[in-house]
Design a protein around this motif. Structure first.
Motif, PDB file in Angstrom:
ATOM      1  N   ALA A 253     -50.415  43.292  97.950  1.00  0.00           N
ATOM      2  CA  ALA A 253     -49.027  43.009  97.584  1.00  0.00           C
ATOM      3  C   ALA A 253     -48.874  41.601  97.012  1.00  0.00           C
ATOM      4  N   LEU A 254     -49.644  40.639  97.540  1.00  0.00           N
ATOM      5  CA  LEU A 254     -49.572  39.257  97.058  1.00  0.00           C
ATOM      6  C   LEU A 254     -50.178  39.124  95.666  1.00  0.00           C
ATOM      7  N   LEU A 255     -51.341  39.740  95.461  1.00  0.00           N
ATOM      8  CA  LEU A 255     -52.058  39.565  94.196  1.00  0.00           C
ATOM      9  C   LEU A 255     -51.484  40.407  93.058  1.00  0.00           C
ATOM     10  N   MET A 256     -50.785  41.483  93.395  1.00  0.00           N
ATOM     11  CA  MET A 256     -50.272  42.374  92.359  1.00  0.00           C
ATOM     12  C   MET A 256     -48.824  42.058  91.989  1.00  0.00           C
ATOM     13  N   ARG A 257     -48.396  40.847  92.273  1.00  0.00           N
ATOM     14  CA  ARG A 257     -47.054  40.418  91.884  1.00  0.00           C
ATOM     15  C   ARG A 257     -47.094  39.715  90.537  1.00  0.00           C
ATOM     16  N   GLY A 258     -46.073  39.934  89.727  1.00  0.00           N
ATOM     17  CA  GLY A 258     -45.937  39.226  88.469  1.00  0.00           C
ATOM     18  C   GLY A 258     -47.159  39.380  87.578  1.00  0.00           C
ATOM     19  N   ARG A 259     -47.632  38.246  87.060  1.00  0.00           N
ATOM     20  CA  ARG A 259     -48.769  38.266  86.154  1.00  0.00           C
ATOM     21  C   ARG A 259     -50.043  38.742  86.831  1.00  0.00           C
ATOM     22  N   GLY A 260     -50.080  38.615  88.173  1.00  0.00           N
ATOM     23  CA  GLY A 260     -51.256  39.051  88.914  1.00  0.00           C
ATOM     24  C   GLY A 260     -51.543  40.530  88.755  1.00  0.00           C
ATOM     25  N   SER A 261     -50.504  41.329  88.524  1.00  0.00           N
ATOM     26  CA  SER A 261     -50.710  42.765  88.356  1.00  0.00           C
ATOM     27  C   SER A 261     -51.514  43.066  87.095  1.00  0.00           C
ATOM     28  N   ARG A 262     -51.487  42.151  86.143  1.00  0.00           N
ATOM     29  CA  ARG A 262     -52.255  42.330  84.906  1.00  0.00           C
ATOM     30  C   ARG A 262     -53.689  41.822  85.049  1.00  0.00           C
ATOM     31  N   LEU A 263     -53.877  40.727  85.788  1.00  0.00           N
ATOM     32  CA  LEU A 263     -55.184  40.074  85.858  1.00  0.00           C
ATOM     33  C   LEU A 263     -56.055  40.572  87.007  1.00  0.00           C
ATOM     34  N   THR A 264     -55.431  40.918  88.130  1.00  0.00           N
ATOM     35  CA  THR A 264     -56.195  41.246  89.333  1.00  0.00           C
ATOM     36  C   THR A 264     -57.184  42.391  89.151  1.00  0.00           C
ATOM     37  N   PRO A 265     -56.811  43.527  88.533  1.00  0.00           N
ATOM     38  CA  PRO A 265     -57.785  44.625  88.412  1.00  0.00           C
ATOM     39  C   PRO A 265     -59.078  44.234  87.711  1.00  0.00           C
ATOM     40  N   GLY A 266     -59.002  43.350  86.717  1.00  0.00           N
ATOM     41  CA  GLY A 266     -60.204  42.955  85.991  1.00  0.00           C
ATOM     42  C   GLY A 266     -60.982  41.833  86.646  1.00  0.00           C
ATOM     43  N   MET A 267     -60.316  40.992  87.447  1.00  0.00           N
ATOM     44  CA  MET A 267     -60.987  39.833  88.043  1.00  0.00           C
ATOM     45  C   MET A 267     -61.657  40.138  89.381  1.00  0.00           C
ATOM     46  N   LEU A 268     -61.215  41.194  90.056  1.00  0.00           N
ATOM     47  CA  LEU A 268     -61.724  41.512  91.391  1.00  0.00           C
ATOM     48  C   LEU A 268     -63.254  41.601  91.494  1.00  0.00           C
ATOM     49  N   PRO A 269     -63.936  42.242  90.531  1.00  0.00           N
ATOM     50  CA  PRO A 269     -65.377  42.435  90.686  1.00  0.00           C
ATOM     51  C   PRO A 269     -66.192  41.166  90.858  1.00  0.00           C
ATOM     52  N   VAL A 270     -65.659  40.014  90.469  1.00  0.00           N
ATOM     53  CA  VAL A 270     -66.396  38.757  90.658  1.00  0.00           C
ATOM     54  C   VAL A 270     -66.750  38.571  92.133  1.00  0.00           C
ATOM     55  N   LEU A 271     -65.796  38.894  93.004  1.00  0.00           N
ATOM     56  CA  LEU A 271     -66.018  38.758  94.448  1.00  0.00           C
ATOM     57  C   LEU A 271     -67.120  39.710  94.924  1.00  0.00           C
ATOM     58  N   GLY A 272     -67.089  40.941  94.425  1.00  0.00           N
ATOM     59  CA  GLY A 272     -68.115  41.899  94.812  1.00  0.00           C
ATOM     60  C   GLY A 272     -69.494  41.511  94.314  1.00  0.00           C
ATOM     61  N   ILE A 273     -69.574  40.998  93.099  1.00  0.00           N
ATOM     62  CA  ILE A 273     -70.858  40.603  92.529  1.00  0.00           C
ATOM     63  C   ILE A 273     -71.486  39.467  93.350  1.00  0.00           C
ATOM     64  N   ILE A 274     -70.652  38.569  93.859  1.00  0.00           N
ATOM     65  CA  ILE A 274     -71.159  37.496  94.726  1.00  0.00           C
ATOM     66  C   ILE A 274     -71.842  38.095  95.955  1.00  0.00           C
ATOM     67  N   GLY A 275     -71.193  39.103  96.572  1.00  0.00           N
ATOM     68  CA  GLY A 275     -71.762  39.724  97.764  1.00  0.00           C
ATOM     69  C   GLY A 275     -73.062  40.455  97.484  1.00  0.00           C
ATOM     70  N   ILE A 276     -73.129  41.195  96.375  1.00  0.00           N
ATOM     71  CA  ILE A 276     -74.349  41.930  96.043  1.00  0.00           C
ATOM     72  C   ILE A 276     -75.485  40.971  95.693  1.00  0.00           C
TER      73      ILE A 276
END
Length: 380
Positions: A253-276
């Motif tokens: 809910a926090l990240l998908m507000r305003g402009r975040g709803s446009r950027l969040t879906p594409g930026m999320l994988p960076v976090l996963g790639i760090i873990g892998i």
């Protein structure tokens, strides 16, 4: 809705921590048991397109009630002693039930909470992750209670998969007993969703993020044991992964507000790639790397479900989009766990298998920038 959500993942996530015991008891190779998750995902892919019509005939409340009853039956069948065929039949029944719930519950949220979709999708996906985490953590201790390996894993899967079902089903029945069946969409409208480019973007996003989740929830425990950790501690690793997926879900809910709803879906994988990348470089630190991977998975699921609602104008279109995108998405994801296990069996290396997830996450980022745009299905 929250009570029903507690039934939606434990029947799947509890399998990973006891998969070694299932293999030892039944004689089924681990690589083949990895296809248990594949069966569920294939079932979701096949059944999801029909869930929308099922919801129209019985109403959303009645359809979800019927699906959750079938889920309880599947959990019972899967735990029947004797022939291992019950394991596969019960798993298939569970898959059918969860397919209907997966499609229709986001539509319920779109209908009943139209002004709070990101928040309620976050709550819903957090409960999915939280209940799944508890089931993963309890599976091995419950299996140890009997002292009998054959009975232990069956008891663990039965308790984690169906213990809350009677209470949740009763409350859902009470809450939806006055709901009236109503036709909500024409056949042409439902068929149109399969030709809609926005729907295909959401479907692709659903597929790649689901691939990561089901690979990890199936194989984290086995990878953990291979580093020298005990089976019980490996189960805790799966639980921690899912607890932090809950944290990620609550952040939707926090990240998908305003402009975040446009950027969040594409930026999320960076976090996963760090873990892998961490798992590849320092596999003994798996207890640490499950944290960013869990947050990534929870966020990804919540964002996927939010896209199913936000890319639709109303709950009718949302139900159609949910059915289509989950069908395509889980067809993509079904390949993941079996392929991951097969590559490991062939090469003996987890590192090579983890490349599959790096590819999946990279694709998720690329698709996410398109799916996050302010577009709506069925408006061409």
């Amino acid at each position: 809705m929250c009570l029903v959500a507690t039934l939606m993942r434990p029947a799947v996530t509890a399998v990973g921590p006891v998969i070694d015991r299932i293999s030892a008891d039944t004689g089924i190779p681990l690589a083949l048991l990895g296809s248990l998750s594949t069966i569920v995902l294939i079932t979701w892919a096949i059944v999801s397109p029909f869930a929308h019509g099922f919801g129209r005939r019985l109403g959303l409340g009645g359809a979800v009630l019927a699906a959750m009853c079938l889920l309880a039956v599947g959990a019972l069948v899967r735990s029947i002693p004797g022939s291992s065929v019950w394991l596969w039949i019960g798993t298939a029944l569970i898959g059918v039930a969860l397919a209907v719930g997966n499609v229709l519950l986001p539509a319920v949220i779109k209908r009943d909470f139209p002004l709070r979709v990101p928040m309620m999708m976050g709550v819903y996906s957090a409960i999915l992750g939280g209940a799944g985490a508890v089931a993963s953590g309890l599976a091995v201790p419950i299996a140890d209670v009997t002292g009998n390996p054959a009975a232990g894993w069956r008891l663990a899967l039965l308790v984690t998969g169906a213990a809350l079902a009677p209470f949740a089903l009763f409350v859902w029945w009470r809450a939806t007993r006055h709901e009236r069946q109503a036709a909500t969409a024409s056949g042409a409208r439902r068929l149109g969703i399969w030709r809609d480019p926005v729907a295909w973007q959401v479907a692709a996003y659903m597929g790649v993020q689901s691939t990561t989740f089901y690979v990890l929830v199936t194989w984290i425990a086995t990878m953990s044991v291979d580093t020298g950790r005990s089976p019980a501690l490996a189960g805790v690793d799966v639980m921690v992964y899912q607890i932090f997926s809950l944290v990620g879900s609550l952040a939707v809910a926090l990240l998908m507000r305003g402009r975040g709803s446009r950027l969040t879906p594409g930026m999320l994988p960076v976090l996963g790639i760090i873990g892998i990348a961490g798992l590849m470089v320092w596999p003994d630190g798996i207890g640490l790397w499950v944290v960013p991977l869990g947050v990534f998975s929870g966020l990804s699921l919540g964002v996927s479900l939010t896209l199913m609602a936000d890319r639709a104008r109303d709950h009718t279109a949302s139900s159609a989009l949910s059915g289509m995108s989950q069908s395509v998405g889980y067809a993509i994801a079904a390949i993941g766990p079996a392929l991951f296990g097969a590559v490991h069996a062939l090469t003996g290396s987890w590192t090579i298998s983890l490349v599959i997830l790096l590819v999946s996450m990279t694709l998720q980022g690329a698709v996410g920038f398109f799916a996050g745009r302010d577009r709506f299905v069925l408006e061409r």
